[in-house]
Every structure is written in structure tokens, then in C-alpha cells.
Scaffold this motif. Structure first.
Motif, short mmCIF file in Angstrom:
data_model
loop_
_atom_site.label_atom_id
_atom_site.label_comp_id
_atom_site.label_asym_id
_atom_site.label_seq_id
_atom_site.Cartn_x
_atom_site.Cartn_y
_atom_site.Cartn_z
N THR A 107 10.80 -15.55 -69.77
CA THR A 107 10.50 -15.88 -69.39
C THR A 107 9.38 -16.96 -70.47
OG1 THR A 107 10.90 -14.80 -66.56
CG2 THR A 107 9.17 -16.81 -67.49
N VAL A 108 9.18 -18.05 -70.54
CA VAL A 108 8.91 -19.34 -71.23
C VAL A 108 7.13 -19.48 -70.19
CG1 VAL A 108 8.59 -20.03 -72.96
CG2 VAL A 108 10.25 -19.05 -73.03
N VAL A 109 6.49 -19.42 -70.95
CA VAL A 109 5.28 -20.52 -70.14
C VAL A 109 5.06 -21.68 -71.10
CG1 VAL A 109 2.43 -20.26 -69.73
CG2 VAL A 109 3.89 -18.07 -68.67
N LEU A 110 5.33 -22.99 -70.12
CA LEU A 110 5.57 -24.02 -71.07
C LEU A 110 4.36 -24.48 -71.11
CD1 LEU A 110 8.90 -24.85 -69.88
CD2 LEU A 110 8.52 -23.89 -72.06
N LEU A 111 3.59 -24.48 -69.77
CA LEU A 111 2.06 -25.60 -70.04
C LEU A 111 1.54 -24.28 -68.94
CD1 LEU A 111 0.45 -28.19 -70.12
CD2 LEU A 111 1.64 -28.52 -68.51
N ASP A 112 0.07 -24.35 -69.22
CA ASP A 112 -0.82 -23.64 -68.67
C ASP A 112 -2.10 -24.56 -68.57
OD1 ASP A 112 -2.32 -22.08 -66.61
OD2 ASP A 112 -1.31 -20.20 -67.93
N ASN A 113 -2.68 -25.20 -67.56
CA ASN A 113 -4.22 -26.24 -67.87
C ASN A 113 -4.41 -25.87 -67.01
OD1 ASN A 113 -3.24 -28.22 -65.99
ND2 ASN A 113 -2.75 -29.31 -68.05
N ALA A 114 -5.69 -26.76 -66.98
CA ALA A 114 -6.67 -26.44 -64.72
C ALA A 114 -5.68 -27.01 -64.21
CB ALA A 114 -7.65 -27.09 -65.55
N VAL A 136 7.90 -30.00 -72.75
CA VAL A 136 6.74 -30.44 -71.80
C VAL A 136 5.51 -30.51 -72.37
CG1 VAL A 136 5.44 -29.10 -70.23
CG2 VAL A 136 7.65 -28.61 -70.06
N GLY A 137 5.40 -31.79 -72.43
CA GLY A 137 4.55 -31.80 -73.66
C GLY A 137 4.65 -32.08 -75.09
N THR A 138 4.05 -31.32 -75.66
CA THR A 138 4.89 -30.98 -77.40
C THR A 138 5.84 -30.05 -77.63
OG1 THR A 138 2.62 -29.47 -78.02
CG2 THR A 138 3.15 -32.22 -78.32
N VAL A 139 5.63 -28.64 -76.49
CA VAL A 139 6.62 -28.00 -77.13
C VAL A 139 8.48 -27.23 -76.27
CG1 VAL A 139 7.24 -25.25 -75.53
CG2 VAL A 139 4.59 -25.58 -75.92
#
Length: 331
Positions: A107-114, A136-139
Motif C-alpha cells: 500500500t502506497v500513499v501517493l498524495l496526502d494534502n488538505a 500522481v503529481g510528481t510521484v
């Protein structure tokens, strides 16, 4: 040319141009029609996708897909979300007719923002071996069987969309009522050049997710691309504005709704509410009576509460139109 005549000629040309623009705008605003073909087969298993509603159309470059709360939502007190394998020949593990390809789970968190949380999951087993690149974005990463999109609300992440890169299946749902916890998905759908490989699939070559504003860019293995802009995620609906890079052709489905129907009160879809034209009255047709429908919008859902996935959303397809193909080009 005398000044007065020049002014009059210019005014006439401007009026003619305005009229032609108005006519063109009216013509382009005329919604296109799509055809729905019912390929549903009987089943006693509430965990089997036996419903296939195939969408075709000519010249469609743009459409809207929404997950909407069922019309009876306010009348139900108990949301039944537990799986029901009582009529199935499997018990929640691997389907007996599917291939089983093995993977290292992760399991990989690819983005986590507000606002968003996007997670990629690789399962221990999946029925297809495809490893689709995802950015996802730069990932960048690859090999996920499931992409999860969570919308943040008061700091809590609520799942509203999932996409299966290896076979092209989507699921979307509105944010759930507080009394229903995380809510539940029901029907799924395919988007793009659909093929039959034991079941309907869409082969995706790559996926790129742009976080702001949130959009999902798909490049298809057989050519062409699509962009799904996430227009709304709310308690009322989750809505996607979809744009294809090339117009659809009647000879090939551009979408398939996959769902479950055992009986009217045990189904994720039990009827189709549709309109033949924007000014035509809506018609509700029970699923078993649907053969082929042609219209400008379709809502696949239920008007009778189901004893399975009770709060699962209806799925709407509409807004079929011919947009500028450059708008749909995935970067």
C-alpha cells in the motif's frame, strides 16, 4: 465607399456573423444520443456482476457521469452492506473461473494534502497480470490493482472514487450520510474502448492524476485517451466530466455499466430511468424489460430499497456532446 455605407455594410456583416455564431452554438449545444443495450444474465448470487448495460454512440467526445443518492435514501434506517454469498459458488475468495496472478501486497500513499488522499494498493492476487504506470503529481509508480481517492472533510478522509488500473473498472459514490459510516459502492463502470476478455475490460496504458483541480488522465493501450475531471464530490453526488481525445464510434462501446440484479429488492440496479430527448418525459423501465434504449440521459438505479448494498448510489450517464477534441487530449 462612403462612410455611411461602410458603417451599414459593417453592421450587416456583424449581424450576419452574430447570427451564424448563434446558430452554431445552438447546433453544438444539441445533445447527442446514446444507445444502451442490456446484456444481463440471470443469477442467484448477490456478489456476481451479472448486469452488463452497454453504451454506444456516434461522435461523442464529452459526457457526464454521476453517482447519486438513491431516491429512497431518507426512508431507510438500516444500511445493509455485508456481503451475501448464499447463492454463490464462491465464498469471498478468488472466483473459481478467474485466473490468479500472484503479487507482493503493498500500500502506497501517493498524495496526502488538505483536500485529497490518494492511495495505491497491490493485492496478493489479481485476475490480470497488467502493471500499469501511474503518476500522481510528481510521484510515479506501477503495479497497483486499486487506486483510491479520498476527499478530506473536517480532517477526515472519505473514499469517493476507486479505479482498477489493470482492467479499467471504476466505482464512484457520494459522500455518505453520517449515519451510514463510510457508505457503500454498488455498480461499477468501464470507460474507454471496451473489449471482451472473459468479461468486459478496458486496457489502460498509463494513468496520470493531476491534484489541482483533480483530474484523471488515461492513455489507452489501443490508442486514444480520455480525461475525467472530478467536478464535484458532495453528500448529493460525485460527478465526473469526461472528455475523449477522439469521437466515439457506434461499432464499439465507449462505456459499460456492470452491476448485480437477483430480484427487484436484491439488486444494485433494478431499473433504468431515461429520457429519449431533453424535452421528453422521463421513463422508468424495469431492468428485465430493457432490451435496447436510445436517449440523451440514463440513470441506472433503484426505486425499491434493496436488502443488499441498500445505500449504494444510482449511476447517471448524460450530457453526451461533441466537444473540441483538443480539450480531451491527455498531456
Amino acid at each position: 465607399m462612403p462612410p455611411r455605407r461602410r458603417f451599414r455594410t459593417a453592421a450587416l456583416l456583424a449581424a450576419a456573423l452574430a447570427a451564424s455564431v448563434l446558430v452554431g452554438a445552438t447546433a453544438s449545444a444539441t445533445p447527442l444520443r446514446a444507445t444502451v443495450e442490456n446484456g444481463t444474465t440471470p443469477t442467484a448470487c448477490a456478489e456476481e456482476d451479472n448486469v452488463s448495460l452497454v453504451l454506444r454512440g456516434e461522435g461523442i467526445r464529452r459526457l457526464r457521469i454521476e453517482a447519486l443518492q438513491p431516491s429512497y435514501l431518507d426512508s431507510i434506517g438500516n444500511d445493509v452492506t455485508a456481503p451475501d454469498f448464499s447463492g454463490c459458488n464462491f465464498d469471498g475468495g478468488e472466483h473459481p473461473t478467474d485466473p490468479a496472478h500472484r503479487f507482493e501486497p503493498r500500500t502506497v500513499v501517493l498524495l496526502d494534502n488538505a483536500q485529497w488522499r490518494i492511495v495505491g494498493m497491490t493485492l496478493a492476487s489479481f485476475w490480470r497480470p497488467q502493471r500499469v504506470p501511474v503518476r500522481v503529481g510528481t510521484v510515479s509508480d506501477r503495479g497497483f490493482h486499486l487506486l483510491q481517492v479520498f476527499r478530506k472533510e473536517n480532517g477526515k478522509a472519505l473514499e469517493a472514487l476507486v479505479l482498477y488500473p489493470s482492467d479499467g473498472y471504476w466505482r464512484i459514490k457520494p459522500l455518505p450520510e453520517a449515519r451510514f459510516g463510510d457508505g457503500v459502492y454498488g455498480s461499477s463502470f468501464l470507460l474507454g474502448p471496451v473489449e471482451q476478455v472473459g468479461r468486459p475490460v478496458v486496457d489502460i496504458a498509463s494513468i496520470r492524476i493531476v491534484p489541482k483541480p483533480l483530474s484523471i488522465h488515461l492513455r489507452f493501450t489501443r490508442g486514444g485517451s480520455a480525461v475525467a475531471n472530478v467536478e464535484e464530490i458532495s453528500r448529493e453526488r460525485t460527478a465526473l466530466d469526461v472528455r475523449f481525445s477522439a469521437p466515439t464510434r457506434e461499432t464499439r462501446p465507449f462505456a459499460v455499466l456492470r452491476s448485480m440484479y437477483v430480484t427487484p429488492d436484491n439488486a444494485d440496479v433494478s431499473e433504468v430511468r431515461w429520457q429519449a430527448a431533453p424535452d421528453a418525459p422521463p421513463v422508468a423501465t424495469p431492468l428485465p424489460e430493457v432490451k435496447t434504449l436510445e436517449g440523451t440521459q440514463f440513470r441506472f438505479g433503484r426505486s425499491v430499497p434493496s436488502k443488499h448494498n441498500t445505500s449504494a448510489p444510482d449511476i447517471f450517464f448524460g450530457g453526451f456532446d461533441s466537444a473540441n477534441p483538443r480539450e480531451a487530449k491527455a498531456r
